[in-house]
Design an enzyme around this catalytic site. Structure first.
Site, mmCIF file in Angstrom:
data_model
loop_
_atom_site.group_PDB
_atom_site.id
_atom_site.type_symbol
_atom_site.label_atom_id
_atom_site.label_comp_id
_atom_site.label_asym_id
_atom_site.label_seq_id
_atom_site.Cartn_x
_atom_site.Cartn_y
_atom_site.Cartn_z
ATOM 1 C CD GLU A 69 -14.995 62.466 32.437
ATOM 2 O OE1 GLU A 69 -16.009 61.742 32.559
ATOM 3 O OE2 GLU A 69 -14.711 63.395 33.215
ATOM 4 N N GLY A 121 -15.747 66.965 33.634
ATOM 5 C CA GLY A 121 -15.184 67.934 34.572
ATOM 6 C C GLY A 121 -16.239 68.844 35.184
ATOM 7 C CD GLU A 135 -14.082 64.655 36.935
ATOM 8 O OE1 GLU A 135 -13.950 65.129 35.787
ATOM 9 O OE2 GLU A 135 -13.230 63.942 37.474
ATOM 10 C CB ALA A 165 -12.014 69.070 30.452
HETATM 11 N N1 CO8 Z 1 -15.515 70.757 25.082
HETATM 12 C C1 CO8 Z 1 -15.499 71.606 24.037
HETATM 13 N N2 CO8 Z 1 -16.611 72.024 23.394
HETATM 14 C C2 CO8 Z 1 -17.784 71.556 23.838
HETATM 15 C C3 CO8 Z 1 -17.875 70.656 24.929
HETATM 16 C C4 CO8 Z 1 -16.660 70.259 25.566
HETATM 17 N N3 CO8 Z 1 -16.648 69.445 26.630
HETATM 18 N N4 CO8 Z 1 -19.180 70.352 25.111
HETATM 19 C C5 CO8 Z 1 -19.882 71.041 24.193
HETATM 20 N N5 CO8 Z 1 -19.051 71.770 23.412
HETATM 21 C C6 CO8 Z 1 -19.392 72.635 22.302
HETATM 22 C C7 CO8 Z 1 -19.736 71.836 21.045
HETATM 23 O O1 CO8 Z 1 -18.572 71.445 20.363
HETATM 24 C C8 CO8 Z 1 -20.579 72.829 20.277
HETATM 25 O O2 CO8 Z 1 -19.715 73.760 19.681
HETATM 26 P P1 CO8 Z 1 -19.999 74.223 18.114
HETATM 27 O O3 CO8 Z 1 -21.354 74.882 18.178
HETATM 28 O O4 CO8 Z 1 -18.892 75.165 17.834
HETATM 29 O O5 CO8 Z 1 -20.019 72.981 17.300
HETATM 30 C C9 CO8 Z 1 -21.327 73.581 21.392
HETATM 31 O O6 CO8 Z 1 -20.583 73.350 22.589
HETATM 32 C C10 CO8 Z 1 -22.730 73.054 21.579
HETATM 33 O O7 CO8 Z 1 -22.650 71.660 21.782
HETATM 34 P P2 CO8 Z 1 -23.514 70.619 20.933
HETATM 35 O O8 CO8 Z 1 -23.809 71.134 19.562
HETATM 36 O O9 CO8 Z 1 -22.838 69.284 21.027
HETATM 37 O O10 CO8 Z 1 -24.882 70.635 21.781
HETATM 38 P P3 CO8 Z 1 -25.903 69.441 22.012
HETATM 39 O O11 CO8 Z 1 -27.071 70.052 22.700
HETATM 40 O O12 CO8 Z 1 -26.147 68.681 20.757
HETATM 41 O O13 CO8 Z 1 -25.139 68.430 23.010
HETATM 42 C C11 CO8 Z 1 -23.802 67.861 24.961
HETATM 43 C C12 CO8 Z 1 -24.781 68.874 24.300
HETATM 44 C C13 CO8 Z 1 -24.539 66.555 25.237
HETATM 45 C C14 CO8 Z 1 -23.330 68.505 26.240
HETATM 46 C C15 CO8 Z 1 -22.628 67.604 23.980
HETATM 47 O O14 CO8 Z 1 -22.079 68.853 23.582
HETATM 48 C C16 CO8 Z 1 -21.525 66.786 24.571
HETATM 49 O O15 CO8 Z 1 -21.632 65.566 24.627
HETATM 50 N N6 CO8 Z 1 -20.428 67.437 25.029
HETATM 51 C C17 CO8 Z 1 -19.246 66.754 25.504
HETATM 52 C C18 CO8 Z 1 -19.470 66.184 26.877
HETATM 53 C C19 CO8 Z 1 -18.224 65.450 27.339
HETATM 54 O O16 CO8 Z 1 -17.780 64.494 26.740
HETATM 55 N N7 CO8 Z 1 -17.657 65.910 28.475
HETATM 56 C C20 CO8 Z 1 -16.464 65.322 29.032
HETATM 57 C C21 CO8 Z 1 -15.227 66.055 28.566
HETATM 58 S S1 CO8 Z 1 -13.722 65.318 29.136
HETATM 59 C C22 CO8 Z 1 -13.602 65.853 30.742
HETATM 60 O O17 CO8 Z 1 -14.422 66.572 31.231
HETATM 61 C C23 CO8 Z 1 -12.402 65.370 31.500
HETATM 62 C C24 CO8 Z 1 -12.342 66.002 32.878
HETATM 63 C C25 CO8 Z 1 -11.006 65.765 33.524
HETATM 64 C C26 CO8 Z 1 -9.975 66.811 33.148
HETATM 65 C C27 CO8 Z 1 -9.849 67.845 34.169
HETATM 66 C C28 CO8 Z 1 -9.614 69.236 33.659
HETATM 67 C C29 CO8 Z 1 -10.694 70.234 34.067
#
Ligand code: CO8
Length: 258
Positions: free
Chosen positions: A132, A109, A112, A65
């Site tokens: 998460e 998400g 999921e 998400a």
């Molecule tokens: N949300 C918003 N932005 C994101 C997300 C995210 N989940 N994941 C990546 N991005 C963005 C980054 O902020 C970055 O943006 P910017 O270039 O503007 O800084 C861009 O995507 C590229 O990401 P990274 O620079 O971090 O790329 P890396 O290759 O270094 O890392 C990862 C990739 C490992 C995927 C890393 O981005 C990461 O850990 N992302 C978050 C993963 C996460 O925690 N997911 C869980 C989110 S919570 C959730 O899903 C709850 C679900 C239940 C709710 C139900 C509603 C649908």
């Protein structure tokens, strides 16, 4: 219909829905989820479509998400809005088969969403996880329920409590996904699988999906009774006559969804 965060193509009875927020690793925000729900319901209503494939990019199926959209929300905000629950329900309730073709990250998400789909086919680059816990929350669209059903409590707890990622080979060994293919072959594998499903009787496909889904909701006795009723119902269809006659005639069945 024109979309901003997904790309939809319909070809050969298959609706291909590509999540398309390349700058945010296909993070699921409210626009994307409502567009995805809209595309799924249009595909379901479209008589030409017999199977749906949901995919992302080479880097990410979806990295969860959208954290920037959620960060400032309050309990009241998410409780009263349901935080995308309506959109998710549309996908969960779709009666046509949905294949998730996953390359790169399928996290939170995103993982999921893949698990809501009926079949997950992964590229060897795929990484699954429920991170998460690192954000001080828990999965919210089925992760704590579908992951243990798919891979068992031990591994699901490991994933949800540590937030660690699982690569495609481990996901295959654990039963989370159906197949792993080299990244270059992912879309060929997903579309040819969809094509194979599209050639079957759609009535039988829907009944099989319904019966399998029921197995997660009910006791064995109830599930067996439900399956038996569906099975008996197949004998009211022309496709059952055609399928069995074709076998006996040693020819390909020509199903007409009747
Ligand atoms: N949300 C918003 N932005 C994101 C997300 C995210 N989940 N994941 C990546 N991005 C963005 C980054 O902020 C970055 O943006 P910017 O270039 O503007 O800084 C861009 O995507 C590229 O990401 P990274 O620079 O971090 O790329 P890396 O290759 O270094 O890392 C990862 C990739 C490992 C995927 C890393 O981005 C990461 O850990 N992302 C978050 C993963 C996460 O925690 N997911 C869980 C989110 S919570 C959730 O899903 C709850 C679900 C239940 C709710 C139900 C509603 C649908």
């Amino acid at each position: 219909m024109a979309y901003n965060t997904i790309i939809v193509e319909i070809e050969d009875h298959i609706a291909l829905i590509r999540l398309n927020r390349p700058d945010a690793m296909n993070a699921l925000n409210s626009v994307l989820l409502s567009e995805l729900a809209q595309a799924v319901s249009e595909a379901e209503a479209n008589e030409k479509v017999r199977c749906i494939v949901v995919t992302g990019s080479e880097k990410a199926f979806a990295a969860g998400a959208d954290i920037s959209e959620m960060a400032e929300k309050t309990y009241v905000d998410v409780f009263t809005s349901g935080l995308f629950a309506d959109s998710v329900k549309v996908i969960e309730d779709c009666r046509k088969p949905i294949i998730a073709a996953v390359a790169g990250y399928a996290l939170g998400g995103g993982c999921e969403l893949a698990m809501i789909c009926d079949i997950i086919i992964a590229a060897d680059s795929a990484k699954f996880g429920l991170p998460e816990i690192n954000l001080g929350v828990i999965p919210g669209i089925g992760g704590t329920q579908r992951l243990p059903r798919a891979i068992g409590k031990a591994k699901a707890m490991d994933m949800a409590l540590t937030g660690r990622f699982m690569d495609a080979e481990e996901a295959l060994r654990s039963g989370l996904i159906s197949r792993v293919v080299p990244a270059k072959k992912l879309m060929d594998e997903a579309t040819s699988t969809a094509q194979k499903i599209a050639e079957k009787s759609q009535i039988a496909v829907m009944a099989a999906k319904e019966a399998l889904d029921r197995s997660f909701e009910t006791s064995l006795t109830e599930g067996l009774a439900h399956e038996r009723h569906l099975f008996h119902g197949m004998f009211a269809t022309e496709d059952q006559k055609e399928g069995m006659a074709a076998f006996l005639d040693k020819r390909e069945a020509q199903f007409r969804d009747r």
